[in-house]
Structure formats: C-alpha cells, structure tokens
Design a protein around this motif. Sequence first.
Motif, PDB file in Angstrom:
ATOM      1  N   THR A  87       0.829  -1.209   0.000  1.00  0.00           N
ATOM      2  CA  THR A  87       0.000   0.000   0.000  1.00  0.00           C
ATOM      3  C   THR A  87       0.865   1.262   0.000  1.00  0.00           C
ATOM      4  O   THR A  87       0.333   2.362   0.164  1.00  0.00           O
ATOM      5  CB  THR A  87      -0.951   0.027   1.208  1.00  0.00           C
ATOM      6  OG1 THR A  87      -0.187  -0.097   2.417  1.00  0.00           O
ATOM      7  CG2 THR A  87      -1.942  -1.105   1.147  1.00  0.00           C
ATOM      8  N   GLY A  88       2.153   1.083  -0.143  1.00  0.00           N
ATOM      9  CA  GLY A  88       3.014   2.246  -0.347  1.00  0.00           C
ATOM     10  C   GLY A  88       3.396   3.021   0.898  1.00  0.00           C
ATOM     11  O   GLY A  88       3.852   4.154   0.809  1.00  0.00           O
ATOM     12  N   LEU A  89       3.224   2.416   2.071  1.00  0.00           N
ATOM     13  CA  LEU A  89       3.557   3.141   3.298  1.00  0.00           C
ATOM     14  C   LEU A  89       5.019   2.974   3.689  1.00  0.00           C
ATOM     15  O   LEU A  89       5.581   3.834   4.369  1.00  0.00           O
ATOM     16  CB  LEU A  89       2.669   2.669   4.449  1.00  0.00           C
ATOM     17  CG  LEU A  89       1.174   2.873   4.241  1.00  0.00           C
ATOM     18  CD1 LEU A  89       0.394   2.316   5.418  1.00  0.00           C
ATOM     19  CD2 LEU A  89       0.860   4.353   4.063  1.00  0.00           C
ATOM     20  N   VAL A  90       5.611   1.872   3.306  1.00  0.00           N
ATOM     21  CA  VAL A  90       7.022   1.633   3.601  1.00  0.00           C
ATOM     22  C   VAL A  90       7.679   0.988   2.376  1.00  0.00           C
ATOM     23  O   VAL A  90       6.989   0.549   1.447  1.00  0.00           O
ATOM     24  CB  VAL A  90       7.222   0.678   4.807  1.00  0.00           C
ATOM     25  CG1 VAL A  90       6.613   1.240   6.067  1.00  0.00           C
ATOM     26  CG2 VAL A  90       6.646  -0.694   4.497  1.00  0.00           C
ATOM     27  N   GLU A  91       8.999   0.958   2.411  1.00  0.00           N
ATOM     28  CA  GLU A  91       9.753   0.224   1.409  1.00  0.00           C
ATOM     29  C   GLU A  91      10.795  -0.609   2.131  1.00  0.00           C
ATOM     30  O   GLU A  91      11.103  -0.353   3.290  1.00  0.00           O
ATOM     31  CB  GLU A  91      10.460   1.185   0.448  1.00  0.00           C
ATOM     32  CG  GLU A  91       9.515   1.798  -0.559  1.00  0.00           C
ATOM     33  CD  GLU A  91      10.191   2.910  -1.341  1.00  0.00           C
ATOM     34  OE1 GLU A  91      11.368   3.214  -1.047  1.00  0.00           O
ATOM     35  OE2 GLU A  91       9.536   3.466  -2.231  1.00  0.00           O
ATOM     36  N   ARG A  92      11.317  -1.575   1.441  1.00  0.00           N
ATOM     37  CA  ARG A  92      12.380  -2.398   2.008  1.00  0.00           C
ATOM     38  C   ARG A  92      13.693  -2.064   1.320  1.00  0.00           C
ATOM     39  O   ARG A  92      13.739  -1.970   0.094  1.00  0.00           O
ATOM     40  CB  ARG A  92      12.083  -3.876   1.784  1.00  0.00           C
ATOM     41  CG  ARG A  92      11.387  -4.537   2.950  1.00  0.00           C
ATOM     42  CD  ARG A  92      11.265  -6.013   2.690  1.00  0.00           C
ATOM     43  NE  ARG A  92       9.919  -6.306   2.250  1.00  0.00           N
ATOM     44  CZ  ARG A  92       9.136  -7.199   2.869  1.00  0.00           C
ATOM     45  NH1 ARG A  92       9.555  -7.863   3.905  1.00  0.00           N
ATOM     46  NH2 ARG A  92       7.915  -7.416   2.423  1.00  0.00           N
ATOM     47  N   THR A  93      14.740  -1.918   2.103  1.00  0.00           N
ATOM     48  CA  THR A  93      16.068  -1.741   1.515  1.00  0.00           C
ATOM     49  C   THR A  93      17.038  -2.653   2.246  1.00  0.00           C
ATOM     50  O   THR A  93      16.753  -3.106   3.351  1.00  0.00           O
ATOM     51  CB  THR A  93      16.560  -0.291   1.645  1.00  0.00           C
ATOM     52  OG1 THR A  93      16.752   0.011   3.031  1.00  0.00           O
ATOM     53  CG2 THR A  93      15.551   0.685   1.053  1.00  0.00           C
ATOM     54  N   ALA A  94      18.168  -2.907   1.618  1.00  0.00           N
ATOM     55  CA  ALA A  94      19.179  -3.759   2.237  1.00  0.00           C
ATOM     56  C   ALA A  94      19.864  -3.002   3.364  1.00  0.00           C
ATOM     57  O   ALA A  94      20.055  -1.789   3.290  1.00  0.00           O
ATOM     58  CB  ALA A  94      20.200  -4.186   1.196  1.00  0.00           C
ATOM     59  N   ALA A  95      20.211  -3.729   4.415  1.00  0.00           N
ATOM     60  CA  ALA A  95      20.967  -3.113   5.506  1.00  0.00           C
ATOM     61  C   ALA A  95      22.443  -3.082   5.114  1.00  0.00           C
ATOM     62  O   ALA A  95      22.950  -4.023   4.501  1.00  0.00           O
ATOM     63  CB  ALA A  95      20.777  -3.919   6.782  1.00  0.00           C
ATOM     64  N   GLU A  96      23.103  -2.006   5.485  1.00  0.00           N
ATOM     65  CA  GLU A  96      24.525  -1.922   5.168  1.00  0.00           C
ATOM     66  C   GLU A  96      25.308  -2.734   6.186  1.00  0.00           C
ATOM     67  O   GLU A  96      25.034  -2.697   7.368  1.00  0.00           O
ATOM     68  CB  GLU A  96      24.995  -0.473   5.218  1.00  0.00           C
ATOM     69  CG  GLU A  96      24.258   0.434   4.256  1.00  0.00           C
ATOM     70  CD  GLU A  96      24.801   1.866   4.339  1.00  0.00           C
ATOM     71  OE1 GLU A  96      26.034   2.015   4.434  1.00  0.00           O
ATOM     72  OE2 GLU A  96      23.986   2.799   4.327  1.00  0.00           O
ATOM     73  N   GLY A  97      26.300  -3.450   5.697  1.00  0.00           N
ATOM     74  CA  GLY A  97      27.202  -4.136   6.610  1.00  0.00           C
ATOM     75  C   GLY A  97      26.719  -5.485   7.092  1.00  0.00           C
ATOM     76  O   GLY A  97      27.416  -6.175   7.819  1.00  0.00           O
ATOM     77  N   ASP A  98      25.509  -5.861   6.712  1.00  0.00           N
ATOM     78  CA  ASP A  98      25.018  -7.192   7.064  1.00  0.00           C
ATOM     79  C   ASP A  98      24.062  -7.622   5.965  1.00  0.00           C
ATOM     80  O   ASP A  98      22.929  -7.158   5.905  1.00  0.00           O
ATOM     81  CB  ASP A  98      24.313  -7.168   8.427  1.00  0.00           C
ATOM     82  CG  ASP A  98      23.882  -8.567   8.865  1.00  0.00           C
ATOM     83  OD1 ASP A  98      23.843  -9.478   8.010  1.00  0.00           O
ATOM     84  OD2 ASP A  98      23.591  -8.753  10.055  1.00  0.00           O
ATOM     85  N   ARG A  99      24.559  -8.504   5.158  1.00  0.00           N
ATOM     86  CA  ARG A  99      23.767  -8.827   3.968  1.00  0.00           C
ATOM     87  C   ARG A  99      22.532  -9.658   4.261  1.00  0.00           C
ATOM     88  O   ARG A  99      21.742  -9.924   3.373  1.00  0.00           O
ATOM     89  CB  ARG A  99      24.659  -9.538   2.936  1.00  0.00           C
ATOM     90  CG  ARG A  99      25.420  -8.516   2.088  1.00  0.00           C
ATOM     91  CD  ARG A  99      26.196  -9.185   1.006  1.00  0.00           C
ATOM     92  NE  ARG A  99      27.286  -9.980   1.534  1.00  0.00           N
ATOM     93  CZ  ARG A  99      28.142 -10.668   0.771  1.00  0.00           C
ATOM     94  NH1 ARG A  99      28.020 -10.666  -0.532  1.00  0.00           N
ATOM     95  NH2 ARG A  99      29.121 -11.365   1.329  1.00  0.00           N
TER      96      ARG A  99
END
Lengths: 163, 163
Positions: A87-99
């Motif tokens: 529904t467009g309220l959040v997005e997912r991104t990769a965490a830096e330093g821990d794949r």
Amino acid sequence: MSARKDDIWLDARQQQAWRAYIMGTTLLLDRLDRELRQAWDISLIEYEILVRLSEQPDGSLRMALLADALCHSRSRITHTIARMESTGLVERTAAEGDRRGVMAVMTERGRELLVNAAPTHVAGVREHLVGLATKADFLVVGRVFDKVCDQLMQGHDDATDIR
Amino acid sequence: MSARKDDIWLDARQQQAWRAYIMGTTLLLDRLDRELRQAWDISLIEYEILVRLSEQPDGSLRMALLADALCHSRSRITHTIARMESTGLVERTAAEGDRRGVMAVMTERGRELLVNAAPTHVAGVREHLVGLATKADFLVVGRVFDKVCDQLMQGHDDATDIR
DNA sequence: ACCTAGAAGTTGAAGTTTCAACGAGAGAGA
DNA sequence: TCTCTCTCGTTGAAACTTCAACTTCTAGGT
C-alpha cells in the motif's frame, strides 16, 4: 501441594480487577483499531510501526528491531511490512554491513499518513483511557506494566526459537 | 484547530505509561495463552469461555450472553464454540422459549479440563502481573479499566450492527 | 581456509478473527 | 392476521497471525 486457597486464587477484588483489565483492554484495542481503520484505513499495528519508524532519524529500522520494539514475532513483522509495502507506506532496503539484514523505510506517503492519523489515535487514547483516570492513577498503570515488561521481556522470542 | 500541544499530545510520562501498557499487555496475553496451550492444549479464549459457563448453575449460557460477557463478536463466539464442540469441551442445545436461541453447554470433559487448567492460569496471572504490583496498585489498575469498560461498553456491538 | 552454531528474514500452510450477507424467529402495531 | 423491524446465530470468504521449515549470511573457533 496443599497450599491454602488464598495462596492460589485471587480474592474477589483482585478477580474483579483482572476481569476489568481484560475486558477493558479488549474493548479499548478494538476501538482504537476501528477508529484508525475507519478514518485512515490503517490498522493499529501499522500505525505503531509507522510511529517507531518516524522516531528514527532516517525513518528506517531493521526488521528485527521493529519486531522487538513491538513485541511481535518476526514472521508477523514480515507479513505486516509486506502489506504496508503493497500500500506504499514503507519500502524495504538492504541493511549496510550485514547482507542478511533488511531495513523497513517509511515512505513520504507513510509519513504523511502518520501525521494525519496521529491526532485520531491520540484523541482515542485520551478519550477512552487516559482521560478517564487521574494522572496519578494512569502513571500507576504505567508502573505496573513496566514491571510486567521487565518480567516477560527476557525469554520473549520469535516462535521459531527454542523455549 | 490551534489547540496547544499539550492539549493534544500526551506528555512524556503518559506516553511512556501508554507504551508500557501496550507492550506489557502484548507480552502478558501472549504468555498466558502459550502457558495454557502448552499445559492443557487450550487457548486463553477457550479457557475464558469455560470459566463463564462454569459460573452458571447449569453450566450453560446463551451465545449472545457469552459474546457480551467476553466482549467478543457473535461471529467469533460461533466459530470458537464450533471448535470447542469438535474437541468435546462444549455442546450446543436449543434454548427454551426462543427458537432462535442456542445454548452453549459445558460437557463433563470441559469441566474437568477447567479444573485442571485453572491453577495454571491463575499462577500465570499472579506471576506475570498481580504479584509484580502492590495490592493497592493492582486495584488502581482495576479501577481504571472499570471506567474504560463503562465508557466503551455502550455502543459495543457485533460487527454486523450499524455504527 | 574451514567448519559449525546461530541470527536474520522469508515462506506457505494452518489456525483464528473479522466482515458482510443471510435465514429464521420474535415482537409490536395496524 | 399481516407486515415491518429487530434480534439471534450462522456462514464462507477475506484478512491477519502463528507455526515450522527453510535459505542466506555472520561470527567464532580450529
């Protein structure tokens, strides 16, 4: 083995207090959820996720921290974030330093919704709970449940973990 | 429109109390439910239904009264009683004098299970809540949530009803 | 470098609750 | 009696949560 009855059971007033707590909580959470859904088409859980994200400088939080902050299972967070992403309220991104890591990031739309929904929520909390007690009494409630948290926090894990 | 901030928002201590209540309640209900499931293979909801039934002289209660007593929707009660019927904890009988009515009746097996499960449940409530607060503090909690019930009770209906 | 235990997050199925619609009966009034 | 409205309880689908299994990656020891 043969403890006296009043070592085991609650007395009448304690029992009454326990029932009031259970019923009141049932009614209260139900109401707050409905109010948010009707006004802003968002659940109480989703609202709480947005609040936690908004408290971070970059509006993002690791999935595991989100789960811990809300005392929900990781699985539940995964599913809920998935719905919120759709529904467009959040997005997912990769965490830096821990794949392995995944960050949930609040979108602009998520932030706007939170700004709108917050007064609705707070008004509900006031009207149905905080405003009904004296300030002192409400702080007692907080104190009691602080202890509950302390007592139950350790050992609270995702369902997949050993117990 | 331009109310002062402290007319709208909770202050820091109130907010902390609110969060403690939400988290504590999440942890507490989760824990009590798990303890009952693990020890007796019954959910907290099912346990509470058995308690209400056991308080009636004949161990039975109309579906609607059960719903009201627990502040659950009628639909939820229907589904839950159906599950409990399939595990032999309750039975359904017709209500006398009203052919729409259905009574949920506790079976002998249901009564035995309740007798066994009650100490588990009460011990949990004590260990994770009642025992953590002074008697006075816990009664304050009861008093506050009594008011919550009063305030939210009227107007609490099944989801099918108008709102 | 290699191995292993554990953590992070996801997945899909099963279990539970909500939601909207419905059938049947009760009850009041014309 | 007829009709209108309301209550009782159920139904099945959709929404949500739990559960167990799984993949990927990290970290610590050897």
